[in-house]
Design a protein around this motif. Structure first.
Motif, mmCIF file in Angstrom:
data_model
loop_
_atom_site.group_PDB
_atom_site.id
_atom_site.type_symbol
_atom_site.label_atom_id
_atom_site.label_comp_id
_atom_site.label_asym_id
_atom_site.label_seq_id
_atom_site.Cartn_x
_atom_site.Cartn_y
_atom_site.Cartn_z
ATOM 1 N N ARG A 7 0.717 -1.196 -0.001
ATOM 2 C CA ARG A 7 -0.143 0.042 0.058
ATOM 3 C C ARG A 7 0.950 1.382 0.041
ATOM 4 N N ARG A 8 0.506 2.218 -0.655
ATOM 5 C CA ARG A 8 1.200 3.392 -0.652
ATOM 6 C C ARG A 8 0.170 4.702 -0.112
ATOM 7 N N ALA A 9 0.652 5.413 0.523
ATOM 8 C CA ALA A 9 -0.161 6.463 1.399
ATOM 9 C C ALA A 9 0.314 7.969 1.002
ATOM 10 N N PRO A 10 -0.664 8.720 0.779
ATOM 11 C CA PRO A 10 -0.280 10.081 0.707
ATOM 12 C C PRO A 10 0.087 10.703 1.886
ATOM 13 N N VAL A 11 1.300 11.484 1.972
ATOM 14 C CA VAL A 11 1.935 12.114 3.219
ATOM 15 C C VAL A 11 2.301 13.538 2.708
ATOM 16 N N LEU A 53 3.818 6.729 10.722
ATOM 17 C CA LEU A 53 3.832 7.880 10.019
ATOM 18 C C LEU A 53 2.690 8.284 9.338
ATOM 19 N N VAL A 54 1.977 7.315 8.613
ATOM 20 C CA VAL A 54 0.949 7.655 8.059
ATOM 21 C C VAL A 54 -0.260 8.234 8.954
ATOM 22 N N LEU A 55 -0.372 7.675 9.976
ATOM 23 C CA LEU A 55 -1.148 8.305 11.191
ATOM 24 C C LEU A 55 -0.755 9.810 11.420
ATOM 25 N N ARG A 56 0.555 9.926 11.466
ATOM 26 C CA ARG A 56 0.950 11.281 11.869
ATOM 27 C C ARG A 56 1.085 12.207 10.713
ATOM 28 N N SER A 115 5.550 4.330 1.443
ATOM 29 C CA SER A 115 5.160 2.638 1.547
ATOM 30 C C SER A 115 5.999 2.165 2.325
ATOM 31 N N LEU A 116 5.846 0.775 2.651
ATOM 32 C CA LEU A 116 6.660 0.132 3.256
ATOM 33 C C LEU A 116 8.266 0.028 2.699
ATOM 34 N N HIS A 117 8.201 0.239 1.374
ATOM 35 C CA HIS A 117 9.370 -0.065 0.651
ATOM 36 C C HIS A 117 10.121 1.081 -0.036
ATOM 37 N N GLY A 118 9.472 2.147 0.243
ATOM 38 C CA GLY A 118 9.817 3.372 -0.511
ATOM 39 C C GLY A 118 9.093 4.594 -0.416
ATOM 40 N N CYS A 119 9.318 5.628 -1.102
ATOM 41 C CA CYS A 119 8.665 6.885 -1.200
ATOM 42 C C CYS A 119 8.872 7.614 -2.471
ATOM 43 N N LEU A 179 12.085 17.511 -10.653
ATOM 44 C CA LEU A 179 12.357 17.551 -9.410
ATOM 45 C C LEU A 179 11.326 16.634 -8.393
ATOM 46 N N VAL A 180 10.987 15.583 -9.010
ATOM 47 C CA VAL A 180 10.348 14.386 -8.339
ATOM 48 C C VAL A 180 11.300 13.187 -8.573
ATOM 49 N N ALA A 181 11.118 12.455 -7.545
ATOM 50 C CA ALA A 181 12.126 11.338 -7.570
ATOM 51 C C ALA A 181 11.343 10.063 -6.646
ATOM 52 N N GLY A 182 11.550 8.954 -6.935
ATOM 53 C CA GLY A 182 10.992 7.675 -6.574
ATOM 54 C C GLY A 182 12.108 6.815 -5.992
ATOM 55 N N CYS A 183 11.980 6.630 -4.630
ATOM 56 C CA CYS A 183 13.051 6.096 -3.756
ATOM 57 C C CYS A 183 12.566 4.657 -3.266
ATOM 58 N N GLN A 184 13.688 3.565 -3.217
ATOM 59 C CA GLN A 184 13.483 2.542 -2.588
ATOM 60 C C GLN A 184 14.210 2.492 -1.275
ATOM 61 N N PHE A 185 13.753 2.041 -0.208
ATOM 62 C CA PHE A 185 14.675 2.087 1.228
ATOM 63 C C PHE A 185 15.291 0.798 1.087
ATOM 64 N N LEU A 186 16.398 0.855 1.418
ATOM 65 C CA LEU A 186 17.463 -0.380 1.719
ATOM 66 C C LEU A 186 16.947 -1.389 2.680
ATOM 67 N N SER A 187 16.169 -0.882 3.605
ATOM 68 C CA SER A 187 15.187 -1.844 4.533
ATOM 69 C C SER A 187 13.938 -1.537 4.636
ATOM 70 N N PRO A 188 13.024 -2.226 4.229
ATOM 71 C CA PRO A 188 11.899 -1.865 4.338
ATOM 72 C C PRO A 188 11.314 -1.286 5.769
ATOM 73 N N LEU A 189 10.368 -0.476 5.713
ATOM 74 C CA LEU A 189 9.724 -0.220 7.036
ATOM 75 C C LEU A 189 8.960 -1.381 7.868
ATOM 76 N N THR A 190 8.879 -1.183 8.834
ATOM 77 C CA THR A 190 7.819 -2.228 9.792
ATOM 78 C C THR A 190 6.573 -1.816 9.598
ATOM 79 N N ASP A 191 5.661 -2.616 9.521
ATOM 80 C CA ASP A 191 4.305 -2.268 9.520
ATOM 81 C C ASP A 191 3.820 -1.131 10.649
ATOM 82 N N GLU A 192 4.384 -1.324 11.924
ATOM 83 C CA GLU A 192 4.045 -0.387 12.933
ATOM 84 C C GLU A 192 4.441 0.967 12.545
#
Length: 107
Positions: free
Chosen positions: A17-21, A99-102, A43-47, A81-94
């Motif tokens: 899932r990808r969430a707008p923030v 972050l989405v809540l905040r 998302s869990l894997h990037g932004c 000036l827009v870029a898609g990035c993949q995290f080297l380590s995915p975020l945890t669900d928690e």
């Protein structure tokens, strides 16, 4: 000029899932001082980032997300000036949910 055929390509399936923030965050690029960017979705894997300086594909970055800290990522695509990035380590669900809540925006 010449004629050619085309067919729609299959879109890659997103891994999660990808969430707008809306998060203002400093980013450090190799060989550059820190600069400010906006995290536009997460998302869990990037932004997706809105940056104020150009980024290059395959560039390593360190993104400082408030409430999380420094996250290492690779730029997988960049367009002006827009870029898609993949995290080297995915975020945890928690962490993702926190972050989405905040910082989440209404859909």
């Amino acid at each position: 000029m010449f004629a050619a055929e085309y067919a729609p390509a299959e879109r890659p399936v997103r891994r999660g899932r990808r969430a707008p923030v809306a998060v203002s965050a400093p980013v450090e690029q190799s060989g550059m001082a820190r600069t400010l960017c906006k995290v536009m979705d997460l998302s869990l894997h990037g932004c997706r980032l809105l940056t104020f300086s150009a980024m290059a594909r395959d560039e390593s970055i360190w993104l400082t997300i408030p409430g999380l800290g420094v996250v290492a990522a690779i730029v997988v695509w960049a367009d002006d000036l827009v870029a898609g990035c993949q995290f080297l380590s995915p975020l945890t669900d928690e962490t993702f949910e926190s972050l989405v809540l905040r910082y989440g925006l209404p859909h």
